[in-house]
Scaffold this motif. Structure first.
Motif, PDB file in Angstrom:
ATOM      1  N   ILE A  47      -8.514   4.939  10.801  1.00  0.00           N
ATOM      2  CA  ILE A  47      -7.674   3.938  10.396  1.00  0.00           C
ATOM      3  C   ILE A  47      -8.122   2.580  10.974  1.00  0.00           C
ATOM      4  O   ILE A  47      -8.228   2.560  12.340  1.00  0.00           O
ATOM      5  CB  ILE A  47      -6.196   4.101  10.917  1.00  0.00           C
ATOM      6  N   ARG A  99      -9.620   3.472   5.398  1.00  0.00           N
ATOM      7  CA  ARG A  99      -8.119   3.776   5.494  1.00  0.00           C
ATOM      8  C   ARG A  99      -7.450   2.822   6.223  1.00  0.00           C
ATOM      9  O   ARG A  99      -7.890   2.817   7.479  1.00  0.00           O
ATOM     10  CB  ARG A  99      -8.287   5.170   5.977  1.00  0.00           C
ATOM     11  N   TYR A 100      -6.112   2.458   5.738  1.00  0.00           N
ATOM     12  CA  TYR A 100      -5.381   1.593   6.293  1.00  0.00           C
ATOM     13  C   TYR A 100      -4.050   2.179   6.917  1.00  0.00           C
ATOM     14  O   TYR A 100      -3.371   1.558   7.642  1.00  0.00           O
ATOM     15  CB  TYR A 100      -5.196   0.359   5.448  1.00  0.00           C
ATOM     16  N   GLN A 101      -3.962   3.382   6.506  1.00  0.00           N
ATOM     17  CA  GLN A 101      -2.797   4.037   7.225  1.00  0.00           C
ATOM     18  C   GLN A 101      -2.889   5.562   6.948  1.00  0.00           C
ATOM     19  O   GLN A 101      -3.898   6.352   6.557  1.00  0.00           O
ATOM     20  CB  GLN A 101      -1.588   3.943   6.144  1.00  0.00           C
ATOM     21  N   SER A 105      -7.648  -2.140  10.662  1.00  0.00           N
ATOM     22  CA  SER A 105      -6.492  -2.996  10.285  1.00  0.00           C
ATOM     23  C   SER A 105      -6.788  -3.483   8.898  1.00  0.00           C
ATOM     24  O   SER A 105      -7.989  -3.858   8.644  1.00  0.00           O
ATOM     25  CB  SER A 105      -6.676  -3.918  11.602  1.00  0.00           C
ATOM     26  N   ALA A 106      -5.752  -3.904   8.370  1.00  0.00           N
ATOM     27  CA  ALA A 106      -5.887  -4.439   6.910  1.00  0.00           C
ATOM     28  C   ALA A 106      -6.175  -6.023   7.219  1.00  0.00           C
ATOM     29  O   ALA A 106      -5.461  -6.506   7.867  1.00  0.00           O
ATOM     30  CB  ALA A 106      -4.437  -4.295   6.314  1.00  0.00           C
ATOM     31  N   VAL A 111      -3.367  -5.206   0.814  1.00  0.00           N
ATOM     32  CA  VAL A 111      -4.057  -4.100   0.465  1.00  0.00           C
ATOM     33  C   VAL A 111      -3.354  -2.789  -0.256  1.00  0.00           C
ATOM     34  O   VAL A 111      -2.163  -2.886  -0.075  1.00  0.00           O
ATOM     35  CB  VAL A 111      -5.153  -3.208   1.495  1.00  0.00           C
TER      36      VAL A 111
END
Length: 701
Positions: free
Chosen positions: A53, A180-182, A55-56, A60
Motif C-alpha cells: 500500500i 494499491r492505495y488501500q 500513499s495517495a 484517486v
C-alpha cells in the motif's frame, strides 16, 4: 460444463423471480462502464501482484464494493457455460492539499492546483478470480472526467463479463488498483449446486434421486467420459417427474458421468461425474481392462476410462515363478488406453508377457503370444550386454537372477554354459531384441532335457521287460489278480495323471461346504483336484488372478480339465462380464478365484478353445438347467448328483471305469454330497441372489 437456464433455475430455488439467466454470446471477455465513465479491458490475463500500500498523491479512484451475477456464456445457441459477471463500484479517495508555500509562489500555485482539479482521474483496476482449478487476473483501465470527481463520493461502476465456473464451485474474487492505495476488496461465493439430483448409497448399489416436478419431462443419459476420443454412451432414457434410478455397484467406473436435460427445443445439457474418487469404481475399472495382441508387433490396453498405469515386458519361465523383467522396457509413461502401441522387439515369443502396474502394484499380466505361438516353451533367455569399446557379456535369465555363462555356480544355465554358447554361435537361438545397449536371445532347451532322460528311459524299458518276463512265468498265480484289477490298472495311471481344477463362486458358507465335499469325494476316484478352498495361503500371497493363471496353466499342460461349478452367484458374475441386462451382481470375497478367472475363461469360450478343456456342472435344486448362460453350454454341462456317472466319466477321460463301476462310485458320492446339498437348499419363496446389472427407473414413492 454446459448447463441450461432451466436447470440453473431449479438449482437456484423456487423463487418466482428466477425465470432465466442472461445469455452472453461469444468467447471474448468484455468490460463496460456506467454513464460518464470510460473503460478499457487489456488484452490477455496479467500477473496477480497486489504489491504494498502506498500513499495517495491526491484524489484517486478505488474499488469500494463487489457484486456478482450468474450469466450463461454461449458459444453456440445450444452450447453454454455458467459464467460469473463481476460489477466493481468505484469512488474517489483523498483530495488535493493546499500547497504549504502558497504565500511564496502566490498565483502560480493557485493555477497549478486549479489545473489538477480540472483534470480527469485515471486508474488501473485489477480483478482477480479463483475457482479450483482456475485462477485468472484481468486489468481494467478506467477514466473519470473532472466533473464527476468529488472526494469521498461514488462515481459509477465497471462491469466485467465474465469468469467461467462450474455449478457448486466456491469462487473467490479480489479487486485492487495498481498502485494499491488501500486494502484489496474480496468476495467469496458458493455457486448453486444441483439439489434436485442426489447420488446416494443403497447397500452395495447406488441410487440417483431426481427431485423435479411431476409434469417435467427430461432426458437422462449415463456415459463414459473418455479422455481420448468422444464420450461413449452407455444408457439413455426419457423420463417424467421425480425418479429414482438404481445403479449396480459393479457398473461404476471413475469416468461414468450423468447428463440431464429438459425435453424442450434447443435445451442445454448439464453433466456431473460423481464417481471419480470412488474406490469401488477404480476396482471395477481394472476388472474391465483387457490386453490384446495386434499383429504383427502391436498391442492395446482396452478399458472404459483412462488408467494411471505403466506397462513393462517380462519373461515367464515354463517352471513357473515370478515373471522376470526384461531389458527393453516399454516407455515409462502412462499407458494410453484403447490405442494401438508397438513392442520394441524383433520377434514374438510365447514366454514374453506384459505386466501393467499401477502405483507399483501388479494389476494385469498377459502372455499375449501364448494363443498364436502356442504354450510356454522350455527356452533359456540369454541377455547380451554391450558396453564401451565393444565390451560384451552374456548371462542367462533364471529365477535367481541373470547367471553369467561359464560360471561355477550350480544352476542349470551354468552347467550348460558351453552348449548354450555353441547354440548361439551356430544360429540355433532366436533373436528377440537388438540395439546399441544389448540383445536378447531365446535358446531351446528341449534337446538337453531329452539327453538327460535318455538313460532313465532305457532303464525303465529294461525294468519293464524284466517284469513282463516274470509275469509270463507266474501267469497262473496272477491270473485272478489281473482279472480283478485289470480295469483299475488300466484306468489308474490315467486317473492319477489327470488333474481337475474346480472354479466356483463363493455364494455363502453353505455352498463352500458343498464344494469342499465334492472336491474331497473326487479325490477318492482318484483325481488330483485343485480348489481355492485348500490353497487360501497361496491365494492370499499371490492374489486370485495370479493363483488362477498358475493353476490353469499347470492343469491344461498336464492334459487336465477345468470344472466350472455354476451357482446363482456364478451365473450372475458371468452375466455381468457378458453385459447381460437381465442379471445383477453377486458380492464375492477376496479369495474368490471364480471372479478373477473370468478374464481368462471367457476368451477361451468366445474363441472356441473351450471344448476338451472345460466341463460345466451345477447342483440339483440350486439352479435350473436354463440358467446356465448359452455361451458355456458349448461344453458338457452336468446336473449333480443326478448325472454323476456321466460327470465322473468325462472327468476321467479315455479309459474311464465301466458304466457299472461308475454308477457304484456315483452312488457313494451322492450319499456324501446329500447332507451338504440339503443345507444349501432354499425353500420356495426365498428371494434369489441374482440381481440385474442395468439400472431400472422406478416411480419415487
Amino acid at each position: 460444463m454446459p448447463v441450461s437456464w432451466f436447470l440453473l433455475s431449479l438449482a437456484l430455488g423456487r423463487n418466482p423471480v428466477v425465470l432465466s439467466l442472461e445469455r452472453v454470446v461469444g468467447l471474448q471477455d468484455a468490460a463496460r462502464c456506467s454513464p460518464g465513465l470510460s473503460c478499457h479491458l487489456w488484452d490477455g490475463d496479467v500477473l496477480c501482484l497486489p504489491g504494498s500500500i502506498v500513499s495517495a498523491p491526491g484524489p484517486v479512484l478505488v474499488p469500494t464494493r463487489l457484486q456478482t451475477e450468474l450469466v450463461l456464456r454461449c458459444h453456440e445457441e445450444t452450447d453454454c457455460d455458467l459464467c460469473v459477471r463481476v460489477v466493481i463500484h468505484l469512488a474517489v479517495h483523498g483530495s488535493w492539499e493546499e500547497p504549504e508555500d502558497e504565500e511564496k509562489f502566490g498565483g502560480a500555485a493557485d493555477a497549478e492546483l486549479e489545473e489538477h482539479r480540472n483534470a480527469s482521474l485515471q486508474a488501473h483496476v485489477v480483478l482477480s478470480f479463483q475457482a479450483y482449478p482456475t485462477a485468472r487476473c484481468v486489468l481494467l483501465e478506467v477514466q473519470v472526467p473532472a466533473a464527476l470527481v468529488q472526494p469521498g463520493q461514488p462515481v459509477g461502476s465497471v462491469v466485467f463479463d465474465c469468469f467461467e465456473a462450474a455449478l457448486g464451485a466456491e469462487v473467490r474474487i479480489w479487486s485492487y488498483t495498481q498502485p494499491r492505495y488501500q486494502k484489496e476488496l474480496n468476495l467469496t461465493q458458493q455457486l448453486p449446486a444441483l439439489p434436485w439430483l442426489n447420488v446416494s448409497a443403497d447397500g452395495e448399489d447406488v441410487r440417483l434421486v431426481l427431485d423435479v416436478s411431476e409434469e417435467q419431462r427430461f432426458g437422462l443419459s449415463l456415459y463414459w467420459n473418455q479422455a481420448q476420443g468422444p464420450a461413449k454412451p452407455w444408457w439413455h432414457r426419457n423420463l417424467t417427474g421425480p425418479q429414482t434410478i438404481t445403479l449396480n455397484h459393479t457398473d461404476l467406473v471413475p469416468c461414468l458421468c450423468i447428463q440431464v436435460w429438459p425435453l424442450e427445443p434447443d435445451s442445454v445439457r448439464t453433466s456431473i461425474c460423481p464417481f471419480k474418487e470412488d474406490p469401488r469404481a477404480h476396482r471395477n475399472l481394472w476388472r474391465a481392462a483387457r490386453l490384446h495382441l495386434l499383429p504383427p508387433q502391436g498391442w492395446r490396453l482396452d478399458a472404459p476410462c483412462s488408467l494411471p498405469a505403466e506397462a513393462t515386458l517380462c519373461w515367464q519361465a515354463l517352471d513357473g515363478g515370478p515373471c522376470q523383467p526384461l531389458v527393453p522396457p516399454l516407455p515409462r509413461e502412462n499407458v494410453t488406453v484403447n490405442k494401438a502401441l508397438e513392442f520394441p522387439l524383433l520377434k514374438g515369443h510365447p514366454n514374453i508377457c506384459i505386466q501393467v502396474n499401477s502405483w507399483e502394484t501388479l494389476q494385469l499380466q498377459e502372455c499375449l503370444w501364448a494363443d498364436s505361438l502356442g504354450p510356454l516353451k522350455d527356452d533359456m533367455l540369454l541377455v547380451e550386454t554391450r558396453g564401451p569399446q565393444d565390451n560384451r557379456s552374456l548371462c542367462a535369465l533364471e529365477a535367481s537372477g541373470c547367471t553369467p555363462l561359464l560360471s561355477g555356480v550350480s544352476t542349470r544355465a551354468a552347467r550348460l554354459g558351453e552348449q548354450l554358447l555353441q547354440d548361439l554361435r551356430s544360429g540355433q537361438c532366436l533373436q528377440l531384441w537388438d540395439d546399441d545397449l544389448g540383445a536378447l536371445w531365446a535358446c531351446p532347451m528341449d534337446k538337453y532335457v531329452h539327453q538327460r532322460w535318455a538313460l532313465v528311459w532305457l532303464a525303465c524299458l529294461l525294468l519293464a521287460a524284466v517284469l513282463f518276463l516274470l509275469l509270463l512265468l507266474k501267469k497262473n498265480h496272477v491270473k485272478g489278480w489281473l482279472r480283478l484289477l485289470k480295469e483299475d490298472v488300466r484306468v489308474g495311471a490315467a486317473a492319477r495323471s489327470r488333474a481337475a481344477l474346480l472354479l466356483y463362486s463363493a455364494d455363502d458358507a453353505g455352498f463352500e461346504r458343498l464344494v469342499g465335499a465334492l472336491a474331497s469325494a473326487l479325490c477318492q476316484l482318484p483325481l488330483r483336484v485343485a480348489v481355492d478352498l485348500w490353497s487360501r495361503r497361496e491365494l492370499s500371497a499371490q492374489g486370485p488372478l495370479a493363483w488362477f493363471h498358475a493353476q490353469r496353466r499347470q492343469t491344461l499342460q498336464e492334459g487336465g480339465v477345468v470344472v466350472l461349478l455354476f451357482s446363482p452367484g456364478a451365473v450372475a458374475l458371468c452375466h455381468e462380464w457378458l453385459q447381460d441386462a437381465a442379471s445383477a451382481p453377486v458380492a464375492h470375497g477376496p479369495h474368490d478365484a471364480f471372479a478373477a478367472s473370468l478374464s481368462c475363461v471367457l476368451p477361451d469360450f468366445l474363441q472356441g478353445r473351450a471344448p476338451g478343456r472345460y466341463v460345466g456342472a451345477y447342483f440339483d435344486r440350486l439352479l435350473s438347467p436354463d440358467a446356465v448362460p448359452a455361451l458355456f453350454r458349448t461344453v458338457p454341462v452336468f446336473s449333480l448328483p443326478s448325472q454323476l456317472p456321466d460327470f465322473l466319466g468325462t472327468l476321467q477321460g479315455p479309459g474311464a471305469l465301466r458304466h457299472g463301476r461308475l454308477a457304484e462310485r456315483a452312488e457313494q458320492m451322492s450319499r456324501v454330497l446329500q447332507p451338504a446339498l440339503d443345507s444349501c437348499f432354499r425353500p420356495p419363496g426365498t428371494p434369489g441372489t441374482g440381481r440385474g446389472m442395468r439400472p431400472e427407473a422406478e416411480e419415487r414413492t
